[in-house]
Design an enzyme around this catalytic site. Structure first.
Site, PDB file in Angstrom:
ATOM      1  N   SER A 143       0.844  -1.198   0.000  1.00 31.97           N
ATOM      2  CA  SER A 143       0.000   0.000   0.000  1.00 31.97           C
ATOM      3  C   SER A 143       0.874   1.240   0.000  1.00 31.97           C
ATOM      4  O   SER A 143       1.978   1.242   0.570  1.00 31.97           O
ATOM      5  CB  SER A 143      -0.861  -0.017   1.269  1.00 31.97           C
ATOM      6  OG  SER A 143      -1.490   1.237   1.454  1.00 31.97           O
ATOM      7  N   TYR A 181      -1.097  -0.517  10.769  1.00 32.45           N
ATOM      8  CA  TYR A 181      -1.427  -1.144   9.477  1.00 32.45           C
ATOM      9  C   TYR A 181      -0.251  -0.987   8.507  1.00 32.45           C
ATOM     10  O   TYR A 181       0.220  -1.960   7.903  1.00 32.45           O
ATOM     11  CB  TYR A 181      -2.700  -0.497   8.896  1.00 32.45           C
ATOM     12  CG  TYR A 181      -2.958  -0.835   7.450  1.00 32.45           C
ATOM     13  CD1 TYR A 181      -3.198  -2.155   7.053  1.00 32.45           C
ATOM     14  CD2 TYR A 181      -2.952   0.149   6.467  1.00 32.45           C
ATOM     15  CE1 TYR A 181      -3.429  -2.471   5.715  1.00 32.45           C
ATOM     16  CE2 TYR A 181      -3.179  -0.152   5.140  1.00 32.45           C
ATOM     17  CZ  TYR A 181      -3.421  -1.460   4.758  1.00 32.45           C
ATOM     18  OH  TYR A 181      -3.636  -1.765   3.435  1.00 32.45           O
ATOM     19  N   LYS A 198       2.464  -3.764   6.653  1.00 31.87           N
ATOM     20  CA  LYS A 198       2.743  -3.858   5.202  1.00 31.87           C
ATOM     21  C   LYS A 198       4.248  -3.721   4.958  1.00 31.87           C
ATOM     22  O   LYS A 198       4.834  -4.456   4.155  1.00 31.87           O
ATOM     23  CB  LYS A 198       1.971  -2.772   4.443  1.00 31.87           C
ATOM     24  CG  LYS A 198       0.470  -3.013   4.375  1.00 31.87           C
ATOM     25  CD  LYS A 198       0.150  -4.212   3.495  1.00 31.87           C
ATOM     26  CE  LYS A 198      -1.308  -4.593   3.531  1.00 31.87           C
ATOM     27  NZ  LYS A 198      -1.606  -5.865   2.870  1.00 31.87           N
TER      28      LYS A 198
HETATM   29  P1  NAD Z   1     -10.963  -6.853   1.620  1.00 31.27           P
HETATM   30  O1  NAD Z   1     -11.112  -6.828   3.089  1.00 31.27           O
HETATM   31  O2  NAD Z   1     -12.156  -6.558   0.794  1.00 31.27           O
HETATM   32  O3  NAD Z   1     -10.347  -8.238   1.150  1.00 31.27           O
HETATM   33  C1  NAD Z   1      -9.480  -8.991   1.959  1.00 31.27           C
HETATM   34  C2  NAD Z   1      -9.934 -10.436   1.891  1.00 31.27           C
HETATM   35  O4  NAD Z   1      -9.065 -11.224   2.711  1.00 31.27           O
HETATM   36  C3  NAD Z   1     -11.364 -10.650   2.419  1.00 31.27           C
HETATM   37  O5  NAD Z   1     -12.088 -11.452   1.512  1.00 31.27           O
HETATM   38  C4  NAD Z   1     -11.154 -11.341   3.759  1.00 31.27           C
HETATM   39  O6  NAD Z   1     -12.241 -12.199   4.086  1.00 31.27           O
HETATM   40  C5  NAD Z   1      -9.875 -12.102   3.492  1.00 31.27           C
HETATM   41  N1  NAD Z   1      -9.114 -12.424   4.704  1.00 31.27           N
HETATM   42  C6  NAD Z   1      -8.825 -11.603   5.737  1.00 31.27           C
HETATM   43  N2  NAD Z   1      -8.109 -12.251   6.670  1.00 31.27           N
HETATM   44  C7  NAD Z   1      -7.925 -13.508   6.204  1.00 31.27           C
HETATM   45  C8  NAD Z   1      -7.266 -14.645   6.716  1.00 31.27           C
HETATM   46  N3  NAD Z   1      -6.661 -14.625   7.919  1.00 31.27           N
HETATM   47  N4  NAD Z   1      -7.274 -15.789   5.981  1.00 31.27           N
HETATM   48  C9  NAD Z   1      -7.899 -15.814   4.784  1.00 31.27           C
HETATM   49  N5  NAD Z   1      -8.553 -14.775   4.259  1.00 31.27           N
HETATM   50  C10 NAD Z   1      -8.556 -13.626   4.953  1.00 31.27           C
HETATM   51  O7  NAD Z   1      -9.771  -5.823   1.253  1.00 31.27           O
HETATM   52  P2  NAD Z   1      -9.312  -5.261  -0.149  1.00 31.27           P
HETATM   53  O8  NAD Z   1      -9.671  -3.823  -0.205  1.00 31.27           O
HETATM   54  O9  NAD Z   1      -9.739  -6.155  -1.246  1.00 31.27           O
HETATM   55  O10 NAD Z   1      -7.737  -5.331   0.053  1.00 31.27           O
HETATM   56  C11 NAD Z   1      -6.970  -6.426  -0.389  1.00 31.27           C
HETATM   57  C12 NAD Z   1      -5.524  -6.206   0.001  1.00 31.27           C
HETATM   58  O11 NAD Z   1      -5.062  -4.980  -0.557  1.00 31.27           O
HETATM   59  C13 NAD Z   1      -5.304  -6.114   1.508  1.00 31.27           C
HETATM   60  O12 NAD Z   1      -4.100  -6.783   1.821  1.00 31.27           O
HETATM   61  C14 NAD Z   1      -5.160  -4.627   1.745  1.00 31.27           C
HETATM   62  O13 NAD Z   1      -4.346  -4.339   2.859  1.00 31.27           O
HETATM   63  C15 NAD Z   1      -4.492  -4.174   0.454  1.00 31.27           C
HETATM   64  N6  NAD Z   1      -4.752  -2.769   0.143  1.00 31.27           N
HETATM   65  C16 NAD Z   1      -6.043  -2.331   0.070  1.00 31.27           C
HETATM   66  C17 NAD Z   1      -6.294  -0.987  -0.190  1.00 31.27           C
HETATM   67  C18 NAD Z   1      -7.715  -0.481  -0.249  1.00 31.27           C
HETATM   68  O14 NAD Z   1      -7.910   0.731  -0.150  1.00 31.27           O
HETATM   69  N7  NAD Z   1      -8.728  -1.296  -0.440  1.00 31.27           N
HETATM   70  C19 NAD Z   1      -5.231  -0.093  -0.396  1.00 31.27           C
HETATM   71  C20 NAD Z   1      -3.929  -0.582  -0.333  1.00 31.27           C
HETATM   72  C21 NAD Z   1      -3.696  -1.932  -0.067  1.00 31.27           C
HETATM   73  C1  UD1 Z   2      -6.544   5.834   3.941  1.00 29.82           C
HETATM   74  C2  UD1 Z   2      -5.571   5.317   4.967  1.00 29.82           C
HETATM   75  C3  UD1 Z   2      -4.405   4.657   4.234  1.00 29.82           C
HETATM   76  C4  UD1 Z   2      -4.916   3.570   3.281  1.00 29.82           C
HETATM   77  C5  UD1 Z   2      -5.925   4.210   2.302  1.00 29.82           C
HETATM   78  C6  UD1 Z   2      -6.518   3.224   1.329  1.00 29.82           C
HETATM   79  C7  UD1 Z   2      -5.772   6.799   6.925  1.00 29.82           C
HETATM   80  C8  UD1 Z   2      -5.114   7.853   7.725  1.00 29.82           C
HETATM   81  N1  UD1 Z   2      -5.091   6.416   5.799  1.00 29.82           N
HETATM   82  O1  UD1 Z   2      -5.861   6.764   3.152  1.00 29.82           O
HETATM   83  O2  UD1 Z   2      -3.521   4.078   5.159  1.00 29.82           O
HETATM   84  O3  UD1 Z   2      -3.832   3.027   2.531  1.00 29.82           O
HETATM   85  O4  UD1 Z   2      -6.986   4.787   3.084  1.00 29.82           O
HETATM   86  O5  UD1 Z   2      -7.323   2.298   2.009  1.00 29.82           O
HETATM   87  O6  UD1 Z   2      -6.819   6.284   7.256  1.00 29.82           O
HETATM   88  N2  UD1 Z   2     -11.928  12.008   3.692  1.00 29.82           N
HETATM   89  C9  UD1 Z   2     -12.903  12.894   4.096  1.00 29.82           C
HETATM   90  N3  UD1 Z   2     -14.000  12.389   4.739  1.00 29.82           N
HETATM   91  C10 UD1 Z   2     -14.172  11.047   4.954  1.00 29.82           C
HETATM   92  C11 UD1 Z   2     -13.175  10.158   4.527  1.00 29.82           C
HETATM   93  C12 UD1 Z   2     -12.054  10.669   3.904  1.00 29.82           C
HETATM   94  O7  UD1 Z   2     -12.780  14.096   3.909  1.00 29.82           O
HETATM   95  O8  UD1 Z   2     -15.190  10.659   5.558  1.00 29.82           O
HETATM   96  C13 UD1 Z   2     -10.755  12.542   2.968  1.00 29.82           C
HETATM   97  C14 UD1 Z   2      -9.416  12.237   3.619  1.00 29.82           C
HETATM   98  O9  UD1 Z   2      -9.057  13.231   4.536  1.00 29.82           O
HETATM   99  C15 UD1 Z   2      -8.505  12.189   2.389  1.00 29.82           C
HETATM  100  C16 UD1 Z   2      -9.402  11.651   1.268  1.00 29.82           C
HETATM  101  O10 UD1 Z   2     -10.742  11.906   1.708  1.00 29.82           O
HETATM  102  O11 UD1 Z   2      -8.084  13.484   2.037  1.00 29.82           O
HETATM  103  C17 UD1 Z   2      -9.257  10.163   1.024  1.00 29.82           C
HETATM  104  O12 UD1 Z   2      -9.435   9.475   2.272  1.00 29.82           O
HETATM  105  P1  UD1 Z   2      -9.416   7.866   2.358  1.00 29.82           P
HETATM  106  O13 UD1 Z   2     -10.349   7.319   1.369  1.00 29.82           O
HETATM  107  O14 UD1 Z   2      -9.621   7.526   3.785  1.00 29.82           O
HETATM  108  O15 UD1 Z   2      -7.949   7.482   1.880  1.00 29.82           O
HETATM  109  P2  UD1 Z   2      -6.518   7.961   2.429  1.00 29.82           P
HETATM  110  O16 UD1 Z   2      -6.646   9.055   3.407  1.00 29.82           O
HETATM  111  O17 UD1 Z   2      -5.647   8.229   1.261  1.00 29.82           O
END
Ligand code: NAD
Ligand code: UD1
Length: 358
Positions: free
Chosen positions: A144, A168, A172
Site C-alpha cells: 500500500s 497497518y 505492510k
Molecule cells: P478486503 O477486506 O475486501 O479483502 C481482503 C480479503 O481477505 C477478504 O475477503 C477477507 O475475508 C480475506 N481475509 C482476511 N483475513 C484472512 C485470513 N486470515 N485468511 C484468509 N482470508 C482472509 O480488502 P481489499 O480492499 O480487497 O484489500 C486487499 C488487500 O489490498 C489487503 O491486503 C489490503 O491491505 C491491500 N490494500 C487495500 C487498499 C484499499 O484501499 N482497499 C489499499 C492498499 C492496499
Molecule cells: C486511507 C488510509 C491509508 C490507506 C488508504 C486506502 C488513513 C489515515 N489512511 O488513506 O492508510 O492506505 O486509506 O485504504 O486512514 N476524507 C474525508 N471524509 C471522509 C473520509 C475521507 O474528507 O469521511 C478525505 C481524507 O481526509 C482524504 C481523502 O478523503 O483526504 C481520502 O481518504 P481515504 O479514502 O480515507 O484514503 P486515504 O486518506 O488516502
C-alpha cells in the site's frame, strides 16, 4: 499470454481480489481462492463465476480457510494438484500466489495492533513457508502507498523512504521487508510488491464492488452511501490544506485498472528471470475531496451534502503515485477516469444498496 497456469489467490473474495479473479479468469488462468470470509462473502465469487461464463467459472476453485493455518494452506495447495489435472505440465501444482488476504483499516490497527500483526505478518509468514514447502516461489503481494507515511515529495517514486505512521502501515512494511530478505536469501524467488494508491469504483456491470462492514472509513464508499441516502452527509476532513481548493488530494485508481495491474505484474514475473520488483499502482493524477464529491453527484444525479470539519489525524495534504516504473517495467498504466470510477461505483451502490447481502 501465459495460459492454464494455476494461481492461488488469498483473499480473493474481497473487494480487490474479486475483481482480480475475474480479470485472471478472463486471461485464461486456473484459480484457487483461499479466503476465510472474515470481510467478504462467497456471493462475490459466485458473481465472478457468473460474469466469467461457464467455461471460465469451471477454472475457479474455492477453499474456505485461513492463511494463518498450515492445514488450510495445505488444503489450498492440494487443491492446486487437483485443478492442474493431467493436461497441465508444471513443476509445481501452484505456479504463483497473489496475496490479498489481510486486514486493512487504519483506525482498527491502532486499536488492535496484535490482530494486524497476527493476520498480516504472521499470516504472510505461514503462507510463505507453505509456498516454500510446496515448491512455489512466485508471489504478487498487496502492499500500500501507506508505507510511505507522510510523503516528502509528490508524485512519490518507489525509491522514497518507507516510513509508515500507523500499525497497518507497519505490517505492510514488515511483509515487504520479509519478501526482500527472502529474495536475497534465495535468488529463485519471483516477487512483486505492489503499492496501491486509492482503489475505488466497481466492475462496470454493477455486480461486483466494495462492501464495507459498518461505517466506511474511506472517502468513496462514504460518498456513495450519502448519495444513495444511507447516510445524511459527508464530513470533509479539512478545508485548509495547501491544495488548490483546500481539501485533501489523492490518487484514486479504478479497481478494474488495479486488477489489470495484477495481471501485468504476474505475467512479468512468470515470463522473466527471477526478481524482486516494487511498483506503485496509481495514475499520477490527483483529485481533491471536493472534486470527488462533485463528480459523484454528477454521476449519480443525487446531491452529496457535506460539512467541512477538522483535519483527520495522520492525513497528508496530497498523495500521488509516480507511475513511471509500472509503465516501463510492467507495461501497465491506468485507463479509467474519475467519472468512470463514480459511474461504476454508483451502478454498484444503486443495484446493491446493502452490498452482497442486498
Ligand atoms: P478486503 O477486506 O475486501 O479483502 C481482503 C480479503 O481477505 C477478504 O475477503 C477477507 O475475508 C480475506 N481475509 C482476511 N483475513 C484472512 C485470513 N486470515 N485468511 C484468509 N482470508 C482472509 O480488502 P481489499 O480492499 O480487497 O484489500 C486487499 C488487500 O489490498 C489487503 O491486503 C489490503 O491491505 C491491500 N490494500 C487495500 C487498499 C484499499 O484501499 N482497499 C489499499 C492498499 C492496499
Ligand atoms: C486511507 C488510509 C491509508 C490507506 C488508504 C486506502 C488513513 C489515515 N489512511 O488513506 O492508510 O492506505 O486509506 O485504504 O486512514 N476524507 C474525508 N471524509 C471522509 C473520509 C475521507 O474528507 O469521511 C478525505 C481524507 O481526509 C482524504 C481523502 O478523503 O483526504 C481520502 O481518504 P481515504 O479514502 O480515507 O484514503 P486515504 O486518506 O488516502
Amino acid at each position: 499470454m501465459i495460459q492454464s497456469k494455476v494461481i492461488l489467490i488469498t483473499g480473493g473474495a474481497g473487494f480487490i481480489g474479486s475483481h482480480a479473479c475475474l480479470v485472471l479468469l478472463e486471461a485464461g488462468y486456473r484459480l484457487i481462492v483461499l479466503d476465510n470470509f472474515s470481510n467478504s462473502s462467497s456471493e462475490s465469487l459466485r458473481r465472478v463465476q457468473e460474469l466469467a461464463g461457464a467455461e471460465a467459472a469451471s477454472r475457479l476453485v474455492v477453499v474456505e480457510g485461513d492463511i494463518r493455518s498450515a492445514d488450510d494452506l495445505s488444503r489450498a495447495f492440494r487443491a492446486g494438484v487437483e485443478t492442474a489435472g493431467s493436461e497441465v505440465q508444471t513443476t509445481c501444482p501452484v505456479d504463483a500466489v497473489v496475496h490479498f488476504a489481510g486486514l486493512k483499516a487504519v483506525g482498527e490497527s491502532i486499536a488492535d495492533p496484535l490482530a494486524y500483526w497476527e493476520v498480516n505478518v504472521a499470516g504472510s509468514l505461514q503462507l510463505l513457508s507453505a509456498m516454500r514447502a510446496h515448491g512455489c516461489r512466485t508471489i504478487v503481494f498487496s502492499s500500500s502507498a501507506t508505507v510511505y507515511g507522510i510523503p516528502e515529495q509528490v508524485p512519490i517514486p518507489e525509491t522514497a523512504p518507507v516510513r509508515p505512521i500507523n500499525p497497518y502501515g507497519q505490517t505492510k512494511a514488515a511483509v515487504e521487508q520479509l519478501l526482500a530478505d527472502l529474495a536475497a536469501s534465495e535468488p529463485c524467488w519471483r516477487i512483486a510488491r505492489l503499492r496501491y494508491f486509492n482503489p475505488v469504483g466497481a466492475h462496470p456491470s454493477g455486480r461486483l464492488g466494495e462492501d464495507p462492514q459498518g461505517t466506511p472509513n474511506n472517502l468513496f464508499p462514504f460518498v456513495s452511501q450519502v448519495a444513495v441516502g444511507r447516510r445524511e452527509s459527508l464530513q470533509v476532513y479539512g478545508g485548509d490544506w495547501p491544495t488548490p481548493d483546500g481539501s485533501g488530494v489523492r490518487d484514486y485508481i479504478h479497481v478494474m485498472d488495479l486488477a489489470e495491474g495484477h495481471l501485468a505484474a504476474l505475467e512479468t514475473l512468470l515470463s522473466e528471470e527471477p526478481q524482486l520488483l516494487t511498483a506503485n499502482l496509481g495514475s499520477g493524477q490527483g483529485h481533491s475531496v471536493l472534486e470527488v464529491v462533485a463528480a459523484f453527484a454528477q454521476a449519480s444525479g443525487r446531491p452529496v451534502p457535506y460539512q467541512l470539519v477538522n483535519r483527520r489525524a495522520g492525513d497528508a495534504a496530497c498523495s500521488l503515485a509516480d507511475p513511471a516504473f509500472a509503465a516501463s517495467r510492467l507495461g501497465w498504466r491506468t485507463q479509467r477516469s474519475l467519472d468512470e470510477m463514480c459511474r461504476d461505483g454508483w451502478a454498484w451502490q444503486q443495484a446493491n444498496p446493502k452490498g452482497y447481502s442486498s
